[in-house]
Design an enzyme around this catalytic site. Structure first.
Site, PDB file in Angstrom:
ATOM      1  N   SER A 189       0.830  -1.200   0.000  1.00 22.33           N
ATOM      2  CA  SER A 189       0.000   0.000   0.000  1.00 22.33           C
ATOM      3  C   SER A 189       0.866   1.251   0.000  1.00 22.33           C
ATOM      4  O   SER A 189       1.978   1.249   0.551  1.00 22.33           O
ATOM      5  CB  SER A 189      -0.870  -0.017   1.259  1.00 22.33           C
ATOM      6  N   TYR A 202      -1.716  -1.304  10.901  1.00 18.92           N
ATOM      7  CA  TYR A 202      -1.991  -1.808   9.547  1.00 18.92           C
ATOM      8  C   TYR A 202      -0.836  -1.448   8.608  1.00 18.92           C
ATOM      9  O   TYR A 202      -0.277  -2.302   7.919  1.00 18.92           O
ATOM     10  CB  TYR A 202      -3.310  -1.225   9.018  1.00 18.92           C
ATOM     11  N   LYS A 216       2.233  -3.768   6.528  1.00 21.18           N
ATOM     12  CA  LYS A 216       2.616  -3.725   5.104  1.00 21.18           C
ATOM     13  C   LYS A 216       4.137  -3.542   4.982  1.00 21.18           C
ATOM     14  O   LYS A 216       4.787  -4.186   4.165  1.00 21.18           O
ATOM     15  CB  LYS A 216       1.874  -2.604   4.382  1.00 21.18           C
TER      16      LYS A 216
HETATM   17  C1  UD1 Z   1      -7.167   4.698   3.351  1.00 20.73           C
HETATM   18  C2  UD1 Z   1      -6.224   4.197   4.396  1.00 20.73           C
HETATM   19  C3  UD1 Z   1      -5.023   3.592   3.719  1.00 20.73           C
HETATM   20  C4  UD1 Z   1      -5.451   2.499   2.750  1.00 20.73           C
HETATM   21  C5  UD1 Z   1      -6.391   3.155   1.732  1.00 20.73           C
HETATM   22  C6  UD1 Z   1      -6.868   2.169   0.697  1.00 20.73           C
HETATM   23  C7  UD1 Z   1      -6.590   5.664   6.337  1.00 20.73           C
HETATM   24  C8  UD1 Z   1      -5.996   6.754   7.181  1.00 20.73           C
HETATM   25  N1  UD1 Z   1      -5.831   5.277   5.268  1.00 20.73           N
HETATM   26  O1  UD1 Z   1      -6.498   5.716   2.641  1.00 20.73           O
HETATM   27  O2  UD1 Z   1      -4.129   3.061   4.656  1.00 20.73           O
HETATM   28  O3  UD1 Z   1      -4.330   1.966   2.111  1.00 20.73           O
HETATM   29  O4  UD1 Z   1      -7.506   3.698   2.440  1.00 20.73           O
HETATM   30  O5  UD1 Z   1      -8.084   1.587   1.002  1.00 20.73           O
HETATM   31  O6  UD1 Z   1      -7.655   5.165   6.591  1.00 20.73           O
HETATM   32  N2  UD1 Z   1     -12.773  11.268   3.221  1.00 20.73           N
HETATM   33  C9  UD1 Z   1     -13.747  12.179   3.549  1.00 20.73           C
HETATM   34  N3  UD1 Z   1     -14.931  11.719   4.069  1.00 20.73           N
HETATM   35  C10 UD1 Z   1     -15.186  10.379   4.253  1.00 20.73           C
HETATM   36  C11 UD1 Z   1     -14.174   9.442   3.901  1.00 20.73           C
HETATM   37  C12 UD1 Z   1     -12.977   9.934   3.384  1.00 20.73           C
HETATM   38  O7  UD1 Z   1     -13.564  13.379   3.390  1.00 20.73           O
HETATM   39  O8  UD1 Z   1     -16.252  10.033   4.749  1.00 20.73           O
HETATM   40  C13 UD1 Z   1     -11.510  11.757   2.642  1.00 20.73           C
HETATM   41  C14 UD1 Z   1     -10.298  11.412   3.508  1.00 20.73           C
HETATM   42  O9  UD1 Z   1     -10.047  12.411   4.430  1.00 20.73           O
HETATM   43  C15 UD1 Z   1      -9.207  11.311   2.433  1.00 20.73           C
HETATM   44  C16 UD1 Z   1      -9.937  10.874   1.168  1.00 20.73           C
HETATM   45  O10 UD1 Z   1     -11.313  11.122   1.409  1.00 20.73           O
HETATM   46  O11 UD1 Z   1      -8.667  12.565   2.194  1.00 20.73           O
HETATM   47  C17 UD1 Z   1      -9.743   9.410   0.872  1.00 20.73           C
HETATM   48  O12 UD1 Z   1     -10.043   8.685   2.050  1.00 20.73           O
HETATM   49  P1  UD1 Z   1     -10.050   7.077   2.066  1.00 20.73           P
HETATM   50  O13 UD1 Z   1     -10.906   6.575   0.965  1.00 20.73           O
HETATM   51  O14 UD1 Z   1     -10.362   6.657   3.449  1.00 20.73           O
HETATM   52  O15 UD1 Z   1      -8.564   6.692   1.652  1.00 20.73           O
HETATM   53  P2  UD1 Z   1      -7.171   7.082   2.350  1.00 20.73           P
HETATM   54  O16 UD1 Z   1      -7.365   7.813   3.610  1.00 20.73           O
HETATM   55  O17 UD1 Z   1      -6.316   7.715   1.315  1.00 20.73           O
END
Ligand code: UD1
Length: 344
Positions: A130, A155, A159
């Site tokens: 990841s 997690y 990795k």
């Molecule tokens: C998450 C995991 C990461 C994993 C990746 C792939 C965390 C901190 N990281 O990454 O380890 O490898 O998923 O599945 O969980 N967001 C919102 N509102 C929401 C959900 C998300 O604003 O309800 C934003 C988050 O702040 C982020 C972006 O959307 O900026 C993407 O979020 P997410 O899909 O959870 O992915 P990652 O955080 O990049």
């Protein structure tokens, strides 16, 4: 020769695993799906059988059980490779229950590698890593030689440790060659609409939360912070269509089986190379679905990095792989899938 190669896919009924099974089958590989169904559904097997129009081999088993892993490799002694997806993947849960993550993610890998080491035949191994291994990178886009920092979560640490275990094992193993693929943010669903993402419980990831909000499962989406130093203040990520991601696995396993590698171990970023902000993802969703999404701006989420997107040159040049599908295409496929499963 490649055409008849048998590949074990652990976690083959999960989100990325199932799309990789479909792609492997399309490319003429014979697939043995291994999954313990702890975070996946047997319905995915039905979806895969519809896509492949084949009765697929499925072994329900827990890879933490050493003697079962031994039996697996006795039964399928003629395999050419293993693609190892099976792992726990919820960042938040890993903070609350770190031992579950170290046990699930490390023991399964060690059991697999021990059995592989005892085989007489050459085995090609692909590991699901990841972009989380980079944390907040100093330089963007992120290159593979970016310094790996201390992981932000158990997690993420699993990795990092798994990559190290594989690298160390490759140094001395007589028959193992491996590639770790560092995924950026996989989204979307198969074009057949027979398989897609099936989050259990409330999704933590952005795109499933968007589609579930639009379908009415949640009142609104909270955008986690709009005061980041980015284009519009919201976090930037590299969202990659899961079908493109699946294809990177095929290129990787082929490279190993065809003996094209210089060293026994290598690792690659798998992303599109393009960053998109949370607001850009929402705009894309509203465009392809023609639905106005109910969202509000909320506080930052703990542990989120500002920006992460891949430098994909190494994968482009060495694996001869490039993502082909756009953000809009990925989001539309995720939306089609959500509409299909709304009654599940
Ligand atoms: C998450 C995991 C990461 C994993 C990746 C792939 C965390 C901190 N990281 O990454 O380890 O490898 O998923 O599945 O969980 N967001 C919102 N509102 C929401 C959900 C998300 O604003 O309800 C934003 C988050 O702040 C982020 C972006 O959307 O900026 C993407 O979020 P997410 O899909 O959870 O992915 P990652 O955080 O990049």
């Amino acid at each position: 020769m490649i055409k008849k190669s048998k590949i074990i896919v652990t976690g083959g009924l999960g989100f990325i695993g199932s799309h990789t099974v479909a792609e492997l089958h399309a490319q003429g590989f014979e697939v043995i799906i291994v999954d313990d169904l702890s975070n996946s559904s047997i319905n995915v097997l039905n979806g895969l059988e519809k896509i492949t129009k084949t009765k697929l081999i499925f072994e329900k088993m827990d890879l933490k059980n050493k003697s079962l892993v031994k039996k697996l490799f006795i039964k399928y002694h003629d395999i050419s490779g293993v693609i190892h997806f099976a792992a726990s993947k919820a960042v938040g849960e890993s903070v609350i229950d770190p031992l579950k993550y170290y046990e699930n993610n490390l023991i399964t890998l060690i059991n697999l590698l021990k059995e592989i080491n005892s085989l007489k035949t050459k085995i090609s191994f692909i590991f699901s890593s990841s972009c989380t291994v980079y944390g907040q990178a100093k330089k963007l886009p992120i290159k593979e030689d970016e310094k790996i920092k201390q992981a932000e979560s158990p997690y993420g640490n699993t990795k990092q440790i798994c990559e190290e275990i594989i690298q160390d094992t490759c140094k001395t193993s007589k028959n193992l060659k491996a590639i770790s693929l560092r995924y950026f943010n996989p989204i979307g669903a198969h074009p057949s609409n027979e398989i897609g993402e099936l989050p259990i419980g409330k999704p933590q990831n952005l795109v499933p939360f968007i589609t579930q909000t639009a379908i009415g499962k949640h009142k609104e989406l909270t955008v986690f912070g709009n005061d980041y130093p980015t284009i519009d203040g919201t976090c930037v990520r590299d969202y990659i269509h899961v079908v493109d991601l699946a294809k990177a696995h095929i290129q990787s396993i082929k490279r190993l089986i065809e003996n094209k590698t210089v060293s026994n171990y290598d690792f690659f970023n798998v992303g599109t190379g393009k960053g998109s902000s949370v607001l850009e993802v929402i705009t894309s969703f509203e465009k392809v679905s023609n639905i106005k999404l109910n969202y509000k701006i909320g506080p930052r989420r703990n542990g989120d990095v500002n920006e992460a997107y891949a430098d994909t040159q190494k994968a482009n040049n060495v694996l001869d792989w490039k993502s082909e599908l756009s953000l809009d295409q990925a989001i539309l496929s995720a939306w089609n899938w959500e509409r299909k499963i709304q009654n599940i």
